[in-house]
Design an enzyme around this catalytic site. Sequence first.
Site, PDB file in Angstrom:
ATOM      1  N   ASP A   1       0.834  -1.201   0.000  1.00  0.00           N
ATOM      2  CA  ASP A   1       0.000   0.000   0.000  1.00  0.00           C
ATOM      3  C   ASP A   1       0.863   1.243   0.000  1.00  0.00           C
ATOM      4  O   ASP A   1       0.621   2.185  -0.731  1.00  0.00           O
ATOM      5  CB  ASP A   1      -0.939  -0.003   1.211  1.00  0.00           C
TER       6      ASP A   1
ATOM      7  N   GLU B   1       2.906   0.253   7.956  1.00  0.00           N
ATOM      8  CA  GLU B   1       2.081  -0.713   7.219  1.00  0.00           C
ATOM      9  C   GLU B   1       2.983  -1.433   6.212  1.00  0.00           C
ATOM     10  O   GLU B   1       3.493  -2.482   6.485  1.00  0.00           O
ATOM     11  CB  GLU B   1       0.914  -0.012   6.522  1.00  0.00           C
TER      12      GLU B   1
ATOM     13  N   GLU C   1      -1.930   9.073  -1.095  1.00  0.00           N
ATOM     14  CA  GLU C   1      -2.984   8.161  -0.643  1.00  0.00           C
ATOM     15  C   GLU C   1      -4.355   8.816  -0.723  1.00  0.00           C
ATOM     16  O   GLU C   1      -5.332   8.191  -1.105  1.00  0.00           O
ATOM     17  CB  GLU C   1      -2.705   7.762   0.817  1.00  0.00           C
TER      18      GLU C   1
ATOM     19  N   HIS D   1       1.209   6.197  -2.314  1.00  0.00           N
ATOM     20  CA  HIS D   1       0.222   5.116  -2.408  1.00  0.00           C
ATOM     21  C   HIS D   1      -0.156   5.045  -3.886  1.00  0.00           C
ATOM     22  O   HIS D   1      -0.663   6.011  -4.433  1.00  0.00           O
ATOM     23  CB  HIS D   1      -1.021   5.538  -1.631  1.00  0.00           C
TER      24      HIS D   1
HETATM   25  C1  BGC Z   1      -3.934   1.001   3.698  1.00  0.00           C
HETATM   26  C2  BGC Z   1      -4.668   0.892   2.397  1.00  0.00           C
HETATM   27  C3  BGC Z   1      -5.556  -0.300   2.509  1.00  0.00           C
HETATM   28  C4  BGC Z   1      -6.547   0.077   3.558  1.00  0.00           C
HETATM   29  C5  BGC Z   1      -7.664  -0.868   3.735  1.00  0.00           C
HETATM   30  C6  BGC Z   1      -4.941   1.315   4.750  1.00  0.00           C
HETATM   31  O1  BGC Z   1      -4.425   1.537   6.000  1.00  0.00           O
HETATM   32  O2  BGC Z   1      -2.898   1.901   3.641  1.00  0.00           O
HETATM   33  O3  BGC Z   1      -4.149   1.314   1.274  1.00  0.00           O
HETATM   34  O4  BGC Z   1      -6.057  -0.811   1.353  1.00  0.00           O
HETATM   35  O5  BGC Z   1      -5.967   0.371   4.793  1.00  0.00           O
HETATM   36  O6  BGC Z   1      -8.762  -0.164   3.697  1.00  0.00           O
END
Ligand code: BGC
Length: 855
Positions: free
Chosen positions: A450, A456, A730, A751
Amino acid sequence: MTVASPRVASFVVESGPSVGAVAVAQPRLSWTTAVATDNWVQAGAEIELDGQQTARIDAAHSVLQPWPFAPLVPHARHTARVRVTGVDGGVSAWSEPIEIRSSFMADGEWVAEPIGLAFPEKDAQPFRARRAFEVREGLARGVLFATAHGAYEARINGAAVDDQILKPGWTPYRQRLIHETTDVTSLLDAGSNVLAADVAGGWYTQGFFLPHPRYGAQPAVALQLRLEYTDGSIDTIASDASWKVTGDSPLVRSSIYVGEHWDARLDTPGWDRPGFDDAAWQAVRFMEPMTTPSARTSPAVRAIEELPVDKVLTSASGAQLLDFGQNLVGWVRLRLRGAAGTIVTVRHAEVLEDGELGLRPLRGATSTETYVLAGDGVEISQPKFTFHGFRFAQITGLDSAIDPADVTAVVIHSDMRRTGWFESSHPLLDRLHENVVWGMRGNFLYLPTDCPQRDERMGWTGDIQVFAPTASFLYDSNGFLSSWLHDLALEQTELDGMVPIMVPIAAGDAKRGVAAWGDAATVVPTVLHDRFGDTGVLRTQFASMRDWTDFAANLASDNGLWDTGFQYGDWLDPNAPPEDPYLAITDKGMVATAYLIRSADLTTQAAALLGESTDAQRFAALAERTRNAFLAAYIAPSGAMLSETQTAYALALAFDIARDDALRARLAQRLADIVAANDYRIGTGFVGTPIIAEALANNGHLDVAARLLLQTAGPSWLHPVTMGATTIWERWDSMLDDGTINPGEMTSFNHYALGAVADWMHRSVAGLAPARPGYERVLIEPRPIAGLDHARARLDSPYGPVSVGWRRDGERIVVEATIAPNTRAEVRLPGRTESFDVGSGNHAWICAPPVETTN
Ligand code: BGC
């Protein structure tokens, strides 16, 4: 007819981390042909193995052809070459021979024990391991097989065995562990040698969202060196009780999220060479047993590029800040000189806020490097087993500001071949595209993530589900994504068909079946088949596709709608408040049901292609039932939808849910009206963003799609570009217009998901799309849009170079295309309703209705 003189332009064997390293016994072969004559078609090809055997293919096929010889055995080495014959009878010369090396081991051959520290003193303690051994006279070849529960760097006689980073990457370790295979012959000498390793926790000991590591508290490494002698004898040096380990390593601490602490004073030069006194080192402990590792099928991670400091800034508090001019993923390399014990600290940030590093978005990932100088002249500092997402760095601890010439940003990612390019007359659009490329580079690091900076960096399935088409144009991502799909299927088999929201599973609550996330199981293999002509990936993933679609269908209510349970919906649409991305405005049941239709359609297609006719019928019926339920529940005959949102209409159109022409026209008009009423600003999140431009353009509203694409007021694709973005954010407003960082808890500046529009830029703005899998047939359909004077896309397709572009010439549009040998194209020109067909070669057409053809 003159006979053309074809030339084999490329010949490749499906390989893993390096060219020719083959992880499977029956690797597929692909080749491309270059020829000066137009309309060239292959009649057949001959493949020769070791100058001894020849296999013939009497067809035009040249992409991912099945291995035509006896399966490869472990440790085999061969050379192969190919020559092609055109339908005109012209025969090419033989290609240059390519090397084919089995990188896999025999069943039962893996004997290396997982070794680690017997008495670790702290969690996730990095350690060093070593073993001295003798090499006899007459060594023919040395090959190292190695893996870790963690991350390792193997060394022989003082040198790293390869240039790969953070090996063996991140897979669901208990089900699938990868080993590297490295030819180390040139590092070995007859006599005394040392095989050694630096080991750290990597992803294995990382805590992710949990307070404790998901996999294990301490890292382990396993190494197995195979020494082949000219007399046919084999010696094996494998990790076992004879090895020594030490936790007294200069790598004091190492964590993916936190960074590393390296104390150069603790280094013991020579530790990885013969003659070093390891009497103070410990005996090993045998760690948790490892699943038998398998050879890497995906590219290695390497240092791909280096960037110098672009600007030196002074922070609000007077500190020196270094700006690399590009948000990137990797690390900072420093040349240092100073007194022993000096502690140099590097902090990283993607953006500045109030004139200081913007650290809040990193959340729990402190992303800090510390290096303690040994004080013995020039020292080079850079981390080994971690990475950071950053554009800015702050370096503290030296007596005076660092000379920017001593600072380099090193960009690391999975080493895929770049294949796709886009350019236009619009500098902001080109920068957007460049940002998409950087977004991919930052998030293709062993697995598709992501984001690369905060706590993450996970394989969120929804993100790659939407980005896979773009990724598959920009880079040859087939091996990378196929390997990740393998992991997806492994995680799925333990969940009764459910596809978790992240692969590998990294958090306790990842076991949720969520629409648009779990659908990665059906969408990504379809994309790989479509873009790379890989039917094999459909075959290997078919059970995964089927099981996911069945799983989702079982979640549907009696009315056929998937309208209950946990959903992310159109995640991060611009209307959702910063603190609650779950409040997307499009009905979540509508999003989920649309995706159920999509997965049922894709599974139907795959089943039909693979000859699974019972499944094909079953999923076709599911698709029809769900489509009807969607139409009945969510779309009024007038064309009004339950959610009057951009995403709702885009789904009904782009997923081909509404099939009645009149209804489609009404839906498209309403979509155009909604966009216009929103001043041509984007209103979509992860789900709507990849499809809205296409939904408009393919249904009579290209002008509206163009205004959305070129909009610079926020929210829009170009607004971040006007604010200096160098990657895809993002959120549409990760940075607010006043220069402050979005107060939401999740605010990354790297992102790739919202960059998925680039696929439409390639296919429609420039006009280069696959009409048949692997671009065996190309669709040339450029859509000149207001605001652009020219646009062009270029692709190194599986059949060779293809390009399509257009430019304005007064009132006219000139379309130019190059079609690879052995392929054809269907051409649909602006202003002309009927399409036509062309063969390989260079083409140009002048379009201004009526259309004239220049060649
Ligand atoms: C991530 C996303 C992921 C999402 C799920 C986030 O914290 O960074 O890109 O798909 O959570 O909803």
